[in-house]
Motif scaffolding. Structure first.
Motif, PDB file in Angstrom:
ATOM      1  N   PHE A  89      -1.013  -2.821  -2.136  1.00 20.01           N
ATOM      2  CA  PHE A  89      -1.762  -3.883  -1.394  1.00 20.01           C
ATOM      3  C   PHE A  89      -3.154  -4.861  -1.498  1.00 20.01           C
ATOM      4  O   PHE A  89      -3.783  -3.681  -0.836  1.00 20.01           O
ATOM      5  N   LEU A  92      -5.156  -4.356   1.498  1.00 17.72           N
ATOM      6  CA  LEU A  92      -5.726  -3.329   2.182  1.00 17.72           C
ATOM      7  C   LEU A  92      -7.083  -3.125   1.620  1.00 17.72           C
ATOM      8  O   LEU A  92      -7.133  -3.376   0.752  1.00 17.72           O
ATOM      9  N   THR A  93      -8.004  -2.343   2.431  1.00 19.14           N
ATOM     10  CA  THR A  93      -9.485  -1.325   1.798  1.00 19.14           C
ATOM     11  C   THR A  93      -8.363  -0.079   0.921  1.00 19.14           C
ATOM     12  O   THR A  93      -6.981   0.077   1.660  1.00 19.14           O
ATOM     13  N   GLU A  96      -7.467   1.773   4.773  1.00 12.76           N
ATOM     14  CA  GLU A  96      -5.904   1.515   4.920  1.00 12.76           C
ATOM     15  C   GLU A  96      -4.932   2.310   4.050  1.00 12.76           C
ATOM     16  O   GLU A  96      -3.906   2.537   4.597  1.00 12.76           O
ATOM     17  N   LEU A 100      -1.765   4.108   5.047  1.00 10.49           N
ATOM     18  CA  LEU A 100      -0.886   4.228   4.660  1.00 10.49           C
ATOM     19  C   LEU A 100       0.285   4.767   4.343  1.00 10.49           C
ATOM     20  O   LEU A 100       1.005   5.143   5.030  1.00 10.49           O
ATOM     21  N   PHE A 101      -0.097   5.531   3.345  1.00  4.68           N
ATOM     22  CA  PHE A 101       0.601   6.182   2.794  1.00  4.68           C
ATOM     23  C   PHE A 101       0.892   7.321   2.835  1.00  4.68           C
ATOM     24  O   PHE A 101       1.871   7.780   3.116  1.00  4.68           O
ATOM     25  N   GLY A 103       1.014   7.275   5.941  1.00  4.17           N
ATOM     26  CA  GLY A 103       2.169   7.707   7.113  1.00  4.17           C
ATOM     27  C   GLY A 103       3.172   7.519   6.683  1.00  4.17           C
ATOM     28  O   GLY A 103       4.257   7.930   6.941  1.00  4.17           O
ATOM     29  N   LEU A 104       3.276   6.718   5.467  1.00  4.74           N
ATOM     30  CA  LEU A 104       5.235   6.428   4.826  1.00  4.74           C
ATOM     31  C   LEU A 104       5.045   8.203   4.617  1.00  4.74           C
ATOM     32  O   LEU A 104       6.362   8.505   4.777  1.00  4.74           O
ATOM     33  N   TYR A 105       4.742   9.698   4.369  1.00  2.00           N
ATOM     34  CA  TYR A 105       5.372  10.600   4.133  1.00  2.00           C
ATOM     35  C   TYR A 105       5.289  11.218   5.393  1.00  2.00           C
ATOM     36  O   TYR A 105       5.361  12.675   5.746  1.00  2.00           O
ATOM     37  N   VAL A 143      -3.881   8.359  -3.827  1.00  2.38           N
ATOM     38  CA  VAL A 143      -2.744   8.407  -2.915  1.00  2.38           C
ATOM     39  C   VAL A 143      -2.206   9.187  -3.243  1.00  2.38           C
ATOM     40  O   VAL A 143      -0.715   9.444  -2.624  1.00  2.38           O
TER      41      VAL A 143
END
Lengths: 304, 387
Positions: A89, A92-93, A96, A100-101, A103-105, A143
């Motif tokens: 994205f 996004l910083t 972030e 985010l990634f 969190g997706l895991y 990431v």
């Protein structure tokens, strides 16, 4: 060392194109395994099948000792992936994006620590769109490991980067290896494969055409060195030396002689030059590399 | 939980981009301001007012002067409508069917004669207007001016011919309170349209362009390498769209209720349920568009066409079906879901211009909803870009 990944008879066709043509290979735990080949060789298709992004037409994949029919979430949790095209994205910083990634895991990470580890600390609050190519690749690597994976797929991680940025990425990859991660790297850079790999698979036209350690592959050429020189009369030199050596033209003015006896080769070269009146300049004696292996096997350069 | 995290990612990414923020949140509000400002005074600048006239007696003698005056001001600036009784005239004034009411009471002819000939007992004319209504106030003012001119003229004539001092016609102006049951307000009329436009903007632009952009740029592929699957991805994206629509609509609600004093009926469950239904219909159409397009630039063009057609032919800002248009275009407009969605919302506020049946409100949009969903479901894998 145990195989963490085993691929058997993998096939993937797109209409008439055999993108992956019945290949088999294995990857040992804790090693860096490179799949080296020119663009269109089928490297990305191969790793994307293993990552679960594409479906194979045939073949078996064994991961962590188990046959895998479908790459589900539990398998993905133990995989880290950096795709050939880095897409995040844009607004996004860095911080972030990492959070985010994670969190997706379903994991929480100390994003600051990760950012420091990948030398992005001064870019913590920068948006993804503001990053340079090298910074973006470092973020992609960050990431890829945010879920602390056992096996990491890096698809051409240094393509398009300047030499300095490329070396930074190499350092990161070597550090990951030091931490015990298993890394599968695709690349079309011979130097990259040589610098990083414990094991190399050379792919061309969907097939694995050679494999082994860098040393084994180079040795398989059966020669110790190359004598390379430039001359303004390359046609004449080529014709005169063809009887003595397997000489090849690299460029219009540069010729290369594979040899197991450098001293004798140089003696013959200078004698013929003196006798026949062609000039010999910029003489380089170098060890053979993976480029030579690829050239020897396919008759083409990796860059072709 | 990861769906919410991803939806949050989509949302933050969207609002930080100027385009996304502007079209989703700023533009609907700005458009609402502009349209209300431009059109709320609609009719007040017109040259013709509707004037009700109730004459309690047949005007004879000098009284016939008033008949001449009424004839001269008609049809411009006043379109005269004659009434039989006061009650009917007042009702029509309250319900905005006329702008001003004039009552000429019994004895006016006699009073006018006496005021001219004998300088006695001025004639009295009653004018009724609605002070809260711009058109009505203006009509009253014009009438007062006319009677001032008439008084001056009669005064001059009387002095020169009869040597008398004329007693002016007395005009009594009465303010009438408009009916609470019906008050035309362009901001009320417009509110459903602006709400739908905000949802339409998200449906026709954010939905298809977002899905295709993420596919083309490889963002969803990157997400699929994590534990996110295509259903998670779609759910998160849908949630993001829904949240954007909710925020945009909420913003318009705040503006509508605080600045434009929109009818409190917008707070009713019925009205809100219709917004939810409209969202479902329009989102599904946006998803359908994403099924057709390979490039997001194509989706931009198609989205723009749908957006403009749905908005203008759907009658968001003007009752286009009442316009003199070719029959084919009227039928086309009648086939659009927005024609019914906006009319249905307006009906909840008492502005059902076309008087569609309740069943029609639901039928046509439902067909669009069903077809769009089927098309999208059949193309789901392709849109989500996975083998």
């Amino acid at each position: 060392m145990e195989d963490i990944l085993l691929v058997k008879n993998l096939k993937k066709h797109y209409r008439d194109v055999r993108a992956v043509d019945d290949i088999s290979f294995s990857v040992k735990k804790g090693e860096i395994t490179s799949i080296l080949g020119p663009n269109g060789a089928g490297k990305t298709t191969t790793v994307e099948i293993i990552e679960g992004l594409r479906k194979a037409d045939a073949g078996d994949i064994y991961l962590f000792g188990k046959k895998i029919s479908h790459i589900d979430a539990s398998i993905k949790k133990s995989m880290g992936v950096q795709l050939q095209t880095t897409a995040f994205f844009e607004y996004l910083t860095v911080k972030e994006t990492i959070e985010l990634f994670a969190g997706l895991y379903g994991v929480t990470v100390d994003s600051r620590k990760v950012i420091e580890e990948f030398s992005l600390i001064d870019k913590t609050r920068s948006k993804v769109r503001e990053l340079s190519g090298g910074q973006l690749q470092r973020l992609a690597l960050a990431v890829a490991v945010v879920n602390d994976p056992e096996i990491i797929f890096l698809d051409e991680p240094t393509t398009g980067l300047d030499p300095q940025a490329r070396r930074n990425v190499w350092d990161i990859v070597l550090k990951l290896k030091e931490k015990g991660k298993t890394i599968i790297l695709t690349t079309h850079y011979m130097e990259e494969a040589e610098k990083l790999s414990d094991h190399v698979y050379i792919m061309d036209h969907g097939k694995i055409v050679a494999s082994g350690t860098v040393e084994e592959l180079v040795k398989s050429l059966g020669m110790e060195s190359f004598v390379e020189f430039s001359t303004t009369q390359s046609k004449k030199a080529l014709a005169l030396l063809e009887g003595d050596f397997k000489i090849k033209a690299i460029t219009r003015e540069t010729l290369s002689i594979p040899t197991t006896n450098v001293e004798q080769t140089l003696h013959v070269l200078f004698s013929k030059s003196h006798e026949n009146g062609f000039n010999v300049d910029n003489v380089i004696i170098r060890r053979p590399n993976l480029e030579d292996v690829f050239l020897h096997i396919t008759g083409r350069s990796l860059r072709d | 939980m990861k769906i919410i995290k991803l939806a949050k990612g989509f949302f933050i990414n969207e609002i930080r981009e100027f385009n996304g923020f502007f079209w989703t949140f700023v533009f609907p509000a700005v458009l609402y301001f502009i349209l209300v400002s431009v059109f709320s005074g609609m009719g007040s600048s017109g040259i013709s007012f509707k004037m009700g006239v109730l004459t309690d007696e047949e005007l004879t003698g000098f009284g016939s002067i008033l008949n001449e005056i009424l004839e001269q001001v008609s049809p411009e600036p006043f379109n005269v409508i004659n009434y039989e009784n006061m009650e009917q005239m007042m009702d029509d004034l309250k319900f905005n069917k006329i702008d001003v009411g004039v009552r000429i009471p019994t004895g006016t002819s006699f009073s006018l004669t006496k005021s001219i000939v004998f300088h006695q007992e001025p004639a009295k004319i009653e004018i009724y207007s609605v002070s809260a209504r711009g058109e009505s106030k203006m009509a009253l003012q014009i009438l007062k001016n006319i009677f001032e001119q008439v008084n001056l003229q009669i005064g001059k004539e009387t002095a020169s011919r009869l040597g008398n001092v004329y007693k002016d016609i007395e005009v009594s102006a009465e303010a009438v309170t408009p009916s609470d049951e019906w008050k035309f307000s362009y901001s009320n009329y417009l509110f459903p349209a602006v709400i739908l436009m905000a949802i339409l903007s998200i449906s026709m632009f954010n939905a298809p362009i977002g899905l295709i952009y993420n596919r083309v740029k490889g963002i969803n592929r990157r997400l699929y390498t994590t534990t996110i699957g295509s259903f998670h991805y779609f759910s998160a994206f849908f949630l993001f769209l829904l949240f954007s629509a909710l925020l945009s609509v909420s913003l318009l609600y705040v503006i509508g209720t605080t600045l434009f004093k929109v009818d409190p009926a917008i707070m009713k469950i019925e009205f809100m349920a219709k917004i939810v239904y409209s969202t479902a219909v329009l989102f599904s159409i946006g998803m359908m568009i994403s099924s057709f397009c390979k490039k997001y630039t194509t989706a931009e063009v198609i989205g723009q066409i749908f957006f403009q057609v749905f908005m203008f032919l759907g009658g968001f800002y003007f009752p286009v079906l009442n316009f003199d248009m070719p029959q084919a275009i009227k039928w086309f407009a009648k086939a659009l879901p927005t024609t019914y969605l906006v009319e249905s919302l307006r009906a909840s506020l008492g502005y059902d211009v076309y008087s569609f049946s309740e069943a029609t409100f639901w039928t046509v949009p439902s067909v669009w909803l069903g077809v769009s969903l089927i098309v999208f479901i059949f193309n789901f894998k392709r849109v989500m870009s996975y083998e």
